[in-house]
Design an enzyme around this catalytic site. Structure first.
Site, mmCIF file in Angstrom:
data_model
loop_
_atom_site.group_PDB
_atom_site.id
_atom_site.type_symbol
_atom_site.label_atom_id
_atom_site.label_comp_id
_atom_site.label_asym_id
_atom_site.label_seq_id
_atom_site.Cartn_x
_atom_site.Cartn_y
_atom_site.Cartn_z
ATOM 1 C CG ASN A 1 -0.600 -0.117 2.534
ATOM 2 O OD1 ASN A 1 0.832 -0.481 2.591
ATOM 3 N ND2 ASN A 1 -1.274 0.319 3.628
ATOM 4 N N GLY B 1 1.544 -5.866 7.570
ATOM 5 C CA GLY B 1 0.327 -6.597 6.542
ATOM 6 C C GLY B 1 -0.663 -7.017 7.556
ATOM 7 C CD GLU C 1 4.041 -1.274 13.149
ATOM 8 O OE1 GLU C 1 2.817 -0.962 13.394
ATOM 9 O OE2 GLU C 1 5.067 -0.970 14.060
ATOM 10 C CG LEU C 2 -0.186 -7.438 12.316
ATOM 11 C CD1 LEU C 2 -0.610 -8.561 13.248
ATOM 12 C CD2 LEU C 2 0.389 -7.927 11.173
ATOM 13 C CB CYS D 1 -2.755 0.126 8.445
ATOM 14 S SG CYS D 1 -1.146 1.233 8.418
ATOM 15 C CD GLU E 1 -7.667 -3.519 7.952
ATOM 16 O OE1 GLU E 1 -7.273 -4.602 7.665
ATOM 17 O OE2 GLU E 1 -7.140 -2.490 7.935
HETATM 18 P P1 NAP Z 1 -0.907 -9.275 3.785
HETATM 19 O O1 NAP Z 1 -1.351 -10.412 2.658
HETATM 20 O O2 NAP Z 1 -0.435 -9.862 5.110
HETATM 21 O O3 NAP Z 1 0.571 -9.224 2.933
HETATM 22 C C1 NAP Z 1 1.511 -8.255 3.543
HETATM 23 C C2 NAP Z 1 2.972 -9.040 3.301
HETATM 24 O O4 NAP Z 1 2.981 -10.332 3.732
HETATM 25 C C3 NAP Z 1 3.165 -9.422 1.494
HETATM 26 O O5 NAP Z 1 4.383 -9.197 1.254
HETATM 27 C C4 NAP Z 1 2.645 -10.847 1.530
HETATM 28 O O6 NAP Z 1 3.341 -11.488 0.575
HETATM 29 C C5 NAP Z 1 3.348 -11.421 2.954
HETATM 30 N N1 NAP Z 1 2.899 -12.556 3.268
HETATM 31 C C6 NAP Z 1 1.473 -13.004 3.428
HETATM 32 N N2 NAP Z 1 1.295 -14.133 4.029
HETATM 33 C C7 NAP Z 1 2.747 -14.670 4.286
HETATM 34 C C8 NAP Z 1 3.111 -15.970 4.699
HETATM 35 N N3 NAP Z 1 2.231 -17.002 4.961
HETATM 36 N N4 NAP Z 1 4.334 -16.007 4.701
HETATM 37 C C9 NAP Z 1 5.225 -15.115 4.184
HETATM 38 N N5 NAP Z 1 4.965 -13.973 3.682
HETATM 39 C C10 NAP Z 1 3.385 -13.733 3.860
HETATM 40 O O7 NAP Z 1 -1.463 -7.912 3.711
HETATM 41 P P2 NAP Z 1 -2.283 -7.185 2.568
HETATM 42 O O8 NAP Z 1 -3.647 -7.670 2.748
HETATM 43 O O9 NAP Z 1 -1.570 -7.419 1.363
HETATM 44 O O10 NAP Z 1 -1.938 -5.594 3.237
HETATM 45 C C11 NAP Z 1 -3.104 -4.909 3.945
HETATM 46 C C12 NAP Z 1 -3.075 -5.220 5.310
HETATM 47 O O11 NAP Z 1 -1.970 -4.594 5.962
HETATM 48 C C13 NAP Z 1 -4.145 -4.388 6.065
HETATM 49 O O12 NAP Z 1 -4.757 -5.143 6.989
HETATM 50 C C14 NAP Z 1 -3.510 -3.186 6.610
HETATM 51 O O13 NAP Z 1 -4.284 -2.834 7.633
HETATM 52 C C15 NAP Z 1 -2.096 -3.706 7.096
HETATM 53 N N6 NAP Z 1 -1.301 -2.648 7.098
HETATM 54 C C16 NAP Z 1 -0.707 -2.493 8.186
HETATM 55 C C17 NAP Z 1 0.089 -1.431 8.405
HETATM 56 C C18 NAP Z 1 0.735 -1.040 9.717
HETATM 57 O O14 NAP Z 1 1.677 -0.362 9.900
HETATM 58 N N7 NAP Z 1 0.134 -1.521 11.056
HETATM 59 C C19 NAP Z 1 0.631 -0.571 7.320
HETATM 60 C C20 NAP Z 1 0.098 -0.910 6.197
HETATM 61 C C21 NAP Z 1 -0.886 -1.856 6.123
HETATM 62 P P3 NAP Z 1 2.333 -11.694 -0.785
HETATM 63 O O15 NAP Z 1 2.065 -10.223 -1.477
HETATM 64 O O16 NAP Z 1 3.217 -12.502 -1.933
HETATM 65 O O17 NAP Z 1 1.123 -12.461 -0.478
#
Ligand code: NAP
Length: 473
Positions: free
Chosen positions: A132, A207, A229-230, A263, A360
């Protein structure tokens, strides 16, 4: 092909990237570990100079970087440009302040001699980042750990590979030694393999709960320190005496910035009854004015979502919310463009049993709640599995801060848009994760806080409780 840039504005497959090989992962671990050993002897000031170069290179290549980011994940070009400038600011800040943060701390002690805590590197940090904010998410981990001397391996999101590669290229071009930041297109299994390796000593993920749970499990199993950081469902509380012009001006931005995919986007608007109707009308009017289109075009004000999967997921969440009794006050209609556009939508009448109450929604959908007292507003804000950020609007900022202090989240802003800057710690509580990135706290995430106690001569009379081997009788 797992890693690919697919332009979310027109669905064009721009570039595909193959997975990293086992040899590439092993080479990154070996290079990173050798660099860690070298960094331990290098003055921090030398790395600070390189980090300033990183900032300069980012600014020099700002136009290409911003364009690549917009094509990778769809955000408005001006938002991408802002992101590039922000990451340069972060790099400069850690270059200027990072060494001071690492200054050894004297400890007052009754032990013989003097004691201090030094802060040193621990080894490779494995970072897993989301799409993002393709550059900002990397920089939050990169700048502090580069200063500390921890080499990094980056696994970026599958849909922002071009931004990931360009960031790593900039770091190399700025003169950072090989291994400082190795971008690899890793599979999930390879991420686990890296975490299992003894040369990796820290794991940082930003993520979703899904990604966070999997990566934290691997880190926990291997006793690796980690920061998570979720997600978030940040409340935006409007008290009855708030300045409503300011409220409306900030509220729509807080939901639609980055197409609502932040997020810390305000996802739940909790509004006092006396200003509720005015709020809903104002938000509707602002939402109705945004113009969808090519995010590279400066006239566009509503960007597409990052990919088809995300848009479909959001549509299902809205459908489920409506099926469970929510009212659509505005939006939820198709946008006649081929890209991944989602019309800004306002939902009300979400009760506790509605999935939208505690799930969310990562896109331009605002949930609005009416409350009748400040206590009810605070209770509703806290009745949520997440605890990342929040905004409070109040007639009196000091009173707003008192309300803010009762909200169970990691960050709250009073009477303003939420900002992120290098000196401000970023992170949450509850399902929003643990640990902080950026600021002096973030810089300490993966350091060895090493205690050194020194004296010229031992003193066996001063050993607390006599915890020492006694002379043989
Ligand atoms: P996501 O699916 O968890 O992906 C984030 C990263 O984790 C990506 O590089 C993804 O790779 C990787 N990943 C996912 N599952 C994995 C596994 N089992 N093993 C290793 N790596 C893995 O998150 P998203 O849905 O794309 O992102 C949006 C989320 O992030 C939202 O919930 C948002 O609120 C949160 N977020 C939090 C913050 C914060 O600072 N707290 C900031 C921004 C976003 P792939 O792309 O290859 O699946």
């Amino acid at each position: 092909m797992a890693y690919a840039t697919i332009n979310p504005y027109n669905n064009e497959v721009v570039k595909e990237y193959p997975y990293a090989t086992e040899q590439e992962l092993q080479a990154a671990l070996a290079t990173g570990h050798a660099l860690y050993k070298k960094n331990r002897k290098q003055p921090v000031a030398e790395r600070a100079a390189i980090l300033h170069n990183v900032a300069a290179k980012l600014r020099e290549h700002s136009a290409e970087l911003a364009r690549a980011c917009t094509i990778d994940m769809g955000k408005l070009l001006r938002e991408s440009e802002g992101e590039v400038e922000l990451v340069a600011i972060i790099a400069d800040w850690f270059a200027d302040h990072g060494e001071e943060i690492l200054t050894p701390e004297k400890v007052k002690t009754i032990a013989t001699g003097s004691a201090e805590i030094r802060h040193s590197a621990t080894g490779i940090v494995m970072m897993v980042e989301p799409w993002n904010f393709p550059y900002y998410q990397i920089m939050r981990v990169f700048a502090p750990n580069f200063i500390v001397g921890n080499p990094m391996i980056l696994k970026h999101a599958a849909n922002t590979p071009t931004s990931a590669k360009m960031f790593a290229d900039i770091v190399a071009e700025a003169g950072a030694p090989e291994g400082s930041l190795t971008n690899l297109f890793l599979s999930y299994d390879q991420v686990t393999e890296a975490i299992e390796d003894p040369r990796v000593q820290g794991v940082a993920l930003t993520g979703s709960e899904r990604g966070g749970t999997a990566v934290a499990e691997a880190a926990g199993k291997n006793l690796k320190k980690n920061t998570m950081e979720l997600g978030g469902m940040d409340p935006f509380i409007v008290l009855g005496d708030a300045n409503m012009d300011d409220v409306i001006d900030i509220a729509w931005r807080a939901r639609l910035y980055n197409a609502g995919q932040v997020c810390t986007s305000s996802k739940r608007f909790i509004v006092m009854d006396n200003v509720y109707d005015q709020f809903v009308e104002g938000l509707k009017e602002k939402f109705s004015k945004v113009v969808p289109g090519d995010p590279l075009d400066p006239k566009t004000s509503l960007a597409p979502m990052n990919r088809e999967k995300a848009k479909n997921k959001l549509q299902k969440q809205v459908d489920d919310a409506v099926a469970a009794g929510a009212t659509v006050v505005y939006g939820n209609e198709p946008i006649d463009l081929p890209g991944q556009f989602f019309m800004p939508t306002i939902l009300t009448d979400i009760d506790k049993n509605n999935p939208a109450y505690s799930e969310e929604m990562f896109g331009p959908v605002a949930a609005v709640y009416k409350v009748h007292s400040e206590e009810e507003a605070i209770e509703l804000a806290n009745d949520n599995p997440y605890g990342l950020g929040g905004i409070v609007f109040a007639g009196d900022a000091d009173h707003g801060a008192e309300v803010a202090a009762q909200i169970e989240t990691g960050m709250v802003f009073v009477n303003n848009f939420m900002v992120t800057l290098p000196e401000l710690p970023f992170g949450g509580v509850k399902l929003s994760g643990y640990g902080r990135e950026m600021s002096h706290i973030g810089e300490m995430a993966f350091v060895n806080e090493q205690l050194i106690v020194k004296t010229d001569k031992p003193n066996l009379d001063n050993v607390a409780g006599g915890l020492v081997a006694t002379d043989p009788a």
